[in-house]
Design an enzyme around this catalytic site. Structure first.
Site, mmCIF file in Angstrom:
data_model
loop_
_atom_site.group_PDB
_atom_site.id
_atom_site.type_symbol
_atom_site.label_atom_id
_atom_site.label_comp_id
_atom_site.label_asym_id
_atom_site.label_seq_id
_atom_site.Cartn_x
_atom_site.Cartn_y
_atom_site.Cartn_z
ATOM 1 N N CYS A 43 4.597 -20.611 3.256
ATOM 2 C CA CYS A 43 4.930 -19.542 4.199
ATOM 3 C C CYS A 43 6.325 -19.714 4.780
ATOM 4 O O CYS A 43 7.139 -18.799 4.754
ATOM 5 C CB CYS A 43 3.897 -19.495 5.320
ATOM 6 S SG CYS A 43 4.237 -18.178 6.513
ATOM 7 N N CYS A 48 6.423 -16.184 3.361
ATOM 8 C CA CYS A 48 6.444 -15.184 4.429
ATOM 9 C C CYS A 48 7.781 -15.091 5.160
ATOM 10 O O CYS A 48 8.324 -13.997 5.338
ATOM 11 C CB CYS A 48 5.353 -15.493 5.453
ATOM 12 S SG CYS A 48 3.768 -15.986 4.783
ATOM 13 N N LYS A 51 10.923 -14.187 2.908
ATOM 14 C CA LYS A 51 10.656 -12.847 2.389
ATOM 15 C C LYS A 51 10.875 -11.800 3.471
ATOM 16 O O LYS A 51 11.518 -10.769 3.226
ATOM 17 C CB LYS A 51 9.221 -12.789 1.866
ATOM 18 C CG LYS A 51 8.789 -11.446 1.334
ATOM 19 C CD LYS A 51 7.325 -11.482 0.930
ATOM 20 C CE LYS A 51 6.435 -11.619 2.156
ATOM 21 N NZ LYS A 51 4.985 -11.604 1.809
ATOM 22 N N ALA A 115 0.426 -37.518 -2.392
ATOM 23 C CA ALA A 115 -0.784 -38.297 -2.133
ATOM 24 C C ALA A 115 -1.908 -37.814 -3.031
ATOM 25 O O ALA A 115 -2.030 -36.619 -3.317
ATOM 26 C CB ALA A 115 -1.195 -38.176 -0.666
ATOM 27 N N GLY A 175 4.183 -7.486 -13.002
ATOM 28 C CA GLY A 175 3.092 -7.618 -12.046
ATOM 29 C C GLY A 175 3.241 -6.614 -10.920
ATOM 30 O O GLY A 175 4.348 -6.383 -10.429
ATOM 31 N N TYR A 178 0.995 -7.492 -4.398
ATOM 32 C CA TYR A 178 1.819 -7.360 -3.205
ATOM 33 C C TYR A 178 3.135 -8.125 -3.330
ATOM 34 O O TYR A 178 4.175 -7.665 -2.832
ATOM 35 C CB TYR A 178 1.042 -7.779 -1.956
ATOM 36 C CG TYR A 178 0.833 -9.274 -1.791
ATOM 37 C CD1 TYR A 178 1.714 -10.041 -1.044
ATOM 38 C CD2 TYR A 178 -0.265 -9.917 -2.366
ATOM 39 C CE1 TYR A 178 1.522 -11.400 -0.880
ATOM 40 C CE2 TYR A 178 -0.464 -11.270 -2.212
ATOM 41 C CZ TYR A 178 0.430 -12.009 -1.474
ATOM 42 O OH TYR A 178 0.245 -13.363 -1.323
ATOM 43 N N CYS A 181 5.465 -5.996 -5.594
ATOM 44 C CA CYS A 181 5.900 -4.776 -4.920
ATOM 45 C C CYS A 181 6.874 -5.074 -3.782
ATOM 46 O O CYS A 181 7.848 -4.335 -3.576
ATOM 47 C CB CYS A 181 4.686 -4.013 -4.392
ATOM 48 S SG CYS A 181 3.686 -3.262 -5.692
ATOM 49 N N GLU A 182 6.623 -6.133 -3.045
ATOM 50 C CA GLU A 182 7.541 -6.478 -1.957
ATOM 51 C C GLU A 182 8.917 -6.843 -2.497
ATOM 52 O O GLU A 182 9.952 -6.387 -1.974
ATOM 53 C CB GLU A 182 6.953 -7.621 -1.120
ATOM 54 C CG GLU A 182 5.779 -7.181 -0.263
ATOM 55 C CD GLU A 182 5.113 -8.315 0.476
ATOM 56 O OE1 GLU A 182 4.451 -8.041 1.490
ATOM 57 O OE2 GLU A 182 5.241 -9.488 0.051
ATOM 58 N N ASP A 335 -4.940 -21.787 0.870
ATOM 59 C CA ASP A 335 -4.896 -21.202 -0.469
ATOM 60 C C ASP A 335 -5.532 -22.086 -1.529
ATOM 61 O O ASP A 335 -5.952 -21.591 -2.580
ATOM 62 C CB ASP A 335 -3.446 -20.917 -0.870
ATOM 63 C CG ASP A 335 -2.842 -19.769 -0.078
ATOM 64 O OD1 ASP A 335 -3.525 -19.218 0.806
ATOM 65 O OD2 ASP A 335 -1.665 -19.422 -0.334
ATOM 66 N N HIS A 467 2.671 10.574 23.137
ATOM 67 C CA HIS A 467 3.438 11.601 22.450
ATOM 68 C C HIS A 467 4.909 11.556 22.882
ATOM 69 O O HIS A 467 5.190 11.308 24.043
ATOM 70 C CB HIS A 467 2.857 12.981 22.778
ATOM 71 C CG HIS A 467 3.532 14.105 22.073
ATOM 72 N ND1 HIS A 467 3.312 14.386 20.743
ATOM 73 C CD2 HIS A 467 4.447 15.002 22.527
ATOM 74 C CE1 HIS A 467 4.049 15.426 20.390
ATOM 75 N NE2 HIS A 467 4.742 15.818 21.457
ATOM 76 N N GLU A 472 -0.049 8.525 17.306
ATOM 77 C CA GLU A 472 -0.996 9.336 18.068
ATOM 78 C C GLU A 472 -2.033 9.965 17.144
ATOM 79 O O GLU A 472 -3.132 10.329 17.584
ATOM 80 C CB GLU A 472 -0.266 10.404 18.875
ATOM 81 C CG GLU A 472 0.457 11.453 18.058
ATOM 82 C CD GLU A 472 1.249 12.410 18.944
ATOM 83 O OE1 GLU A 472 0.615 13.182 19.692
ATOM 84 O OE2 GLU A 472 2.497 12.375 18.902
#
Length: 482
Positions: A43, A48, A51, A115, A175, A178, A181-182, A335, A467, A472
């Site tokens: 991450c 994350c 990215k 380890a 592929g 996600y 696509c990102e 993971d 609004h 909304e």
């Protein structure tokens, strides 16, 4: 005093492992942690965080264009990738240091090495040093994998994208999940000519069908060339033998027919121009190929099967709802268990582990109704059941709206926003919510609170609308779709 060196030995310094080590140490436990790579894990170092920073960077050209249409004297110049990359890695270095500092301040002993588990209570470090622990926690995460092509090493994986010396002019992404696509949206926003091949009929498999369809439409509108039902059948270094012949290619597939590729400079993480032949017969030359074809748990060479830890068919560690493996003294989170591959989930699994093992609480992991976001352009936010899933088990009503938001409708942009609520017809509980919009990742966090707590459609509607806002619509959709 225990006969073991530690009460807990954590293998893996990602978000889950670090959280488990710190929270266990806070109970007074003697804790050690081994990490063979960089502290922070996927991450922070390879996922994350870098990215999302690239997402921010890729959004600015569009924002500058919008500003000009709003009357500002605005123009975007060239993108300085080396400057951005330098700043990016400086930030990752800072965050890595923060993780190490937090562990040391918590009293956790750190071993910057690989380890292996060599017994129910035994860990062997790379130099042969043996340590013992009452409990062992595996939090080694996962890694991107490439398809089994003979020339697969010509392609990149997501880890490589943050280390490129230069941005490619053209990129093929294999592929449509996600990650693919990102990166497609990020790279297109930075000026790269992006093509996508995916074997299925639509991007973002597993997400709400209508939502992912709108994202795909908007991605195509942003210049991303998406080919469904398509896979790579051959790839090699571009040369005269493999160059497409006139009429047998398409410029959108990569380099135009006849482009001179002999002078391209190779960079770390890449191999120069690559010729690709697709299953639909199309051929093209791309500066780079990115494989976004899945991830695998990091369990190879750890000695787990040898000591009786059950592994699944993909190499994932099989655990119960308390994250305990088939060896009672060994647990696993994140993971590497292939349950829900999200950083916040790994952190929650870590906290549940500490509460169960070191505080004596009955704290199974809760994997129900987890909000998620895909940082495409536009973003997709989702929580709960998709319409397709809900129809299999419930009698439902669907409340949905799609429109051009005020911000971009004013300047005649084609952008569209969508809000969708899946409602159980009998109980009126909102079973799922799906948002396609700029900022959907932020919004779905708040909507997730309501869905997680079982609010009904009528309770949504009791909340007064703010609004003028796009959101909304979440409390004003009055009629279910026929």
């Amino acid at each position: 005093m225990s006969d073991f060196d530690y009460d807990l030995f954590v293998i893996g310094g990602g978000s889950g492992g670090v959280r488990a080590a710190r929270t266990a140490a806070a109970t007074g436990a003697r804790v050690a942690l081994a990490e063979e790579s960089r502290m922070g894990g996927t991450c922070v170092i390879r996922g994350c965080v870098p990215k999302k920073l690239m997402v921010f960077a890729s959004n600015f050209p569009r924002e500058v264009e919008n500003a000009a249409l709003y009357g500002w004297d605005a123009d975007v110049g060239d993108f300085d990738w080396p400057m951005f990359r330098k700043h990016l890695h400086a930030e990752l270095d800072r965050l890595e240091g923060v993780y190490g500092t937090m562990l040391r301040k918590s009293g956790v002993e750190i071993f910057p090495t690989r380890a292996r588990v060599t017994g129910p209570h035994e860990i062997t470090l790379a130099d042969g040093t043996v340590k013992s622990a009452q409990h062992i926690l595996i939090a080694t995460g996962g890694r991107p994998v490439k398809p089994p092509y003979a020339t697969k090493d010509l392609g990149l994986v997501s880890d490589d994208m943050f280390d490129l010396d230069t941005l490619p002019k053209s990129l093929l992404i294999v592929g449509g999940g996600y990650i693919g696509c990102e990166f497609a949206c990020m790279m297109a926003g930075l000026g790269v000519n992006v093509t996508m091949y995916l074997r299925g009929g639509q991007i973002l498999n597993g997400f709400d069908e209508e939502s992912r369809g709108l994202v795909a439409e908007m991605m195509r509108g942003n210049g991303i060339d998406i080919h469904t039902g398509t896979s790579v059948v051959n790839m090699d270094r571009a040369d005269t033998e493999h160059m497409p012949t006139a009429g047998g290619s398409d410029a959108a597939m990569g380099a135009p027919v006849g482009e001179d590729v002999t002078d391209r400079t190779e960079t770390p993480g890449g191999t120069g121009s690559i010729w690709v032949k697709a299953s639909n017969g199309r051929e093209g030359v791309f500066d780079r190929v990115l494989f976004a074809t899945g991830r695998a748990p990091n369990t190879e060479g750890m000695g787990l099967a040898e000591i009786g830890v059950e592994l699944g068919r993909r190499g994932e560690i099989v655990v119960d709802r308390y994250s305990q493996t088939s060896v009672p003294s060994i647990y696993a989170i994140g993971d590497v268990t292939d349950r829900v591959q999200l950083t916040p989930v790994a952190i929650r699994e870590a906290m549940a582990f500490t509460r169960t093992v070191f505080l004596g609480e009955d704290c199974p992991v809760d994997h129900e109704l987890i909000p998620s976001a895909v940082f495409t352009q536009p973003e997709l936010g989702s929580v709960g059941l998709t319409e397709e899933q809900a129809r299999e088990t419930h009698d439902i009503e669907v409340y949905a709206t799609s429109f051009r938001p005020m911000k971009t409708a004013f300047i005649d942009r084609p952008d569209r926003t969508m809000f969708k609520l899946i409602v159980d017809k009998e109980t009126r509980v909102v079973l799922g919510a799906h948002i396609v919009s700029e900022g959907a990742g932020e919004w779905i966090q708040l909507v997730g609170i309501a869905v997680k707590n079982g609010l009904t459609k009528e309770q949504f509607d009791m909340t007064c609308a703010v609004h003028p806002t796009a959101t909304e619509e979440l409390v004003t959709m009055s009629q279910p779709r026929a």
